[in-house]
Design an enzyme around this catalytic site. Structure first.
Site, short mmCIF file in Angstrom:
data_model
loop_
_atom_site.label_atom_id
_atom_site.label_comp_id
_atom_site.label_asym_id
_atom_site.label_seq_id
_atom_site.Cartn_x
_atom_site.Cartn_y
_atom_site.Cartn_z
N HIS A 1 64.74 14.84 -59.44
CA HIS A 1 66.55 15.65 -59.91
C HIS A 1 65.59 16.45 -60.52
CE1 HIS A 1 69.31 15.77 -62.66
NE2 HIS A 1 70.85 15.35 -62.18
N ASP B 1 61.61 8.15 -62.99
CA ASP B 1 63.03 8.55 -62.68
C ASP B 1 63.33 6.98 -62.55
OD1 ASP B 1 65.24 9.25 -63.24
OD2 ASP B 1 64.82 11.51 -62.40
N GLN C 1 68.25 6.38 -61.11
CA GLN C 1 68.82 5.59 -59.84
C GLN C 1 68.16 4.42 -59.10
OE1 GLN C 1 71.45 6.77 -57.83
NE2 GLN C 1 71.15 8.43 -59.85
N LYS D 1 74.28 5.10 -65.61
CA LYS D 1 74.21 5.00 -64.34
C LYS D 1 74.31 3.30 -64.01
CE LYS D 1 72.80 9.11 -63.14
NZ LYS D 1 73.49 9.79 -62.19
N CYS E 1 72.24 18.04 -57.81
CA CYS E 1 71.05 18.86 -58.94
C CYS E 1 69.64 18.49 -58.24
CB CYS E 1 70.59 18.24 -60.42
SG CYS E 1 72.87 17.89 -61.35
C1 PLP Z 1 67.25 10.34 -60.29
C2 PLP Z 1 67.60 10.91 -61.27
N1 PLP Z 1 66.93 11.74 -62.72
C3 PLP Z 1 67.69 12.24 -63.87
C4 PLP Z 1 69.09 11.84 -63.75
C5 PLP Z 1 69.91 12.30 -64.56
O1 PLP Z 1 70.92 11.72 -65.12
P1 PLP Z 1 71.50 12.36 -66.72
O2 PLP Z 1 72.16 12.95 -66.86
O3 PLP Z 1 72.05 10.93 -66.82
O4 PLP Z 1 70.58 12.28 -68.11
C6 PLP Z 1 69.91 11.68 -62.84
C7 PLP Z 1 71.54 11.76 -62.20
O5 PLP Z 1 72.17 11.93 -61.65
C8 PLP Z 1 69.16 11.39 -61.28
O6 PLP Z 1 70.29 11.01 -60.47
#
Ligand code: PLP
Length: 412
Positions: free
Chosen positions: A129, A206, A209, A232, A370
């Site tokens: 992401h 990270d 998900q 999430k 993203c």
């Molecule tokens: C794999 C992953 N990393 C990071 C993020 C970023 O999360 P946040 O926008 O809640 O900070 C997301 C959000 O869709 C994600 O799916």
């Protein structure tokens, strides 16, 4: 728990009844909410916990001697303890509240990253992401360090051999997602962590998900940083967590200055608070933390393994149903996937597709998710993405398939 046994006890109608928004309608149609990967809906237990906090317990934390402030502090610190247990962290000092995954990763990049210089390397994967790409690019620009990227293949799986070959004694940090939001791929993180450790690198995961779909034990994982967002995980937006190994966190300089992160301030110098407060400048999102704790309680009571088994069954069924649609191509067909299906339909731009699906009450995400490098790799401008949560059901899939049939009619 055996996945089949776990799923056989799963009463999805009862689960759905816990989520008020699922009984609302969209354009007069039943809502088929298939965008949980972007943000999960909240159960009543979370909504009520936040409401109760706001009505009975709110004041600023860590500051007042009066009873209400102590009540708020207890609620906030109780939430930290709930997160500690959820992650099986060894100490409360390791649980830092942030705004979410994005802020957690930026915290590491801006604080821990200060030690990097020319010749040092950070290794990520092609399926990150943007939240796990851009902070490292910015850090490399600042420090002269180099960002390396491990490739993926046409199925959307990591090329593990090349990932390992890219590791060396120059690699200071390996940062990767546990589950790809754009493809649904579950990464082989045990192997990746072991390889990174053998190269002497620190590991950041990270978990955005992953946390709502599989049990996470940061001690068993043997990583150094674990980042996730509450929203999430069926909790509120605007709150998340950075878990960091205490010995690593202790060596990191503060990244934001202000109230709560200090012990003493004078114009001749400032001393910093203990962990984890040193990394929590300013008034935190107290009600968000309360909601996050309630979300964790909810998921624990539901059984994360049972929900996961249910989502896996839906994934299988939806994959087969979508594959049977003429001109539909699934992007990301890894062996091990989470409840995420990205797809494109011949001759229909994903945004137009999203609009038609919305007309039919089906909420899916369309765009680059993203993860622009993933779109580039598969040579598509965007995809449509259906994603499942603990409340998703067969009717959602049926509605999606019918709506895709309608899109086929409209676009010929
Ligand atoms: C794999 C992953 N990393 C990071 C993020 C970023 O999360 P946040 O926008 O809640 O900070 C997301 C959000 O869709 C994600 O799916």
């Amino acid at each position: 728990m055996n996945a089949r046994i776990a799923e056989s006890f799963y009463d999805v109608a009862r689960v759905r009844a816990d989520f008020p928004i699922l009984s609302t309608s969209v354009r007069g149609k039943r809502l088929a909410f298939l965008d949980t990967a972007a943000s999960a809906q909240r159960p009543l237990a979370v909504i009520e916990a936040v409401d109760c906090y706001e009505r009975t317990s709110h004041a600023n934390v860590h500051r007042g001697v009066y009873q209400l402030s102590q009540k708020a502090t207890d609620a906030f610190e109780g939430a930290r303890e709930r997160v500690r247990r959820f992650l099986n962290a060894s100490s409360l000092k390791e649980v830092v509240f942030t705004r979410g995954t994005t802020e957690s990763i930026n915290l590491v990049a801006q604080s821990w990253g200060q030690r990097l210089g020319p010749g040092d390397e950070i290794l990520i994967t092609w399926m990150e992401h943007h939240a796990n790409i851009v902070p490292w690019q910015m850090l490399c620009q600042r420090t002269g360090a180099t960002l390396k990227v491990a490739p993926i293949d046409r199925r959307g799986e990591l090329d593990l051999a090349t990932f390992k070959a890219l590791l060396s004694n120059r690699t200071k940090l390996v940062a990767f997602t546990q589950v790809s939001n754009a493809l649904g791929t579950v990464l082989p993180i045990k192997d990746m962590i072991a390889a990174a450790r053998a190269a002497g690198a620190l590991v950041l995961i990270d978990g955005a998900q992953a946390v709502a779909h599989q049990r996470v034990d940061v001690q068993a994982l043997d990583c150094d940083f674990y980042a996730f967002s509450s929203h999430k995980l069926y909790g509120p937006t605007g709150i998340g967590v950075l878990w960091a190994r205490e010995s690593v966190l202790r060596e990191m300089p503060p990244w934001q200055g202000g109230g709560d992160m200090i012990l003493t301030v004078s114009f001749s110098g400032t001393t910093y608070n203990d962990l984890p407060y040193r990394f929590e400048a300013g008034t935190p999102n107290i009600s968000g933390a309360v909601g996050l704790a309630a979300a964790i309680d909810y998921l624990d009571a539901l059984g994360i393994e049972r929900a996961h088994a249910h989502e896996q069954r839906l994934l299988k069924r939806a994959t087969a149903a979508l594959k049977a649609i003429d001109g539909l191509q699934i992007i990301g067909e890894a062996n091990e996937k989470s409840g995420v299906i990205s797809f494109v339909l011949d001759g229909v731009h994903p945004h137009d597709l999203g609009t038609i699906l919305d007309d039919e009450g089906v909420a899916v995400r369309t765009g680059h998710h993203c993860a622009m490098p993933v779109m580039d790799f598969f040579d598509v401008p965007a995809t449509a993405r259906a994603s499942f949560g603990c409340y998703s059901d067969d009717a959602d899939i049926d509605q999606l398939v019918r709506a895709l049939g309608r899109a086929r009619e409209v676009f010929g």
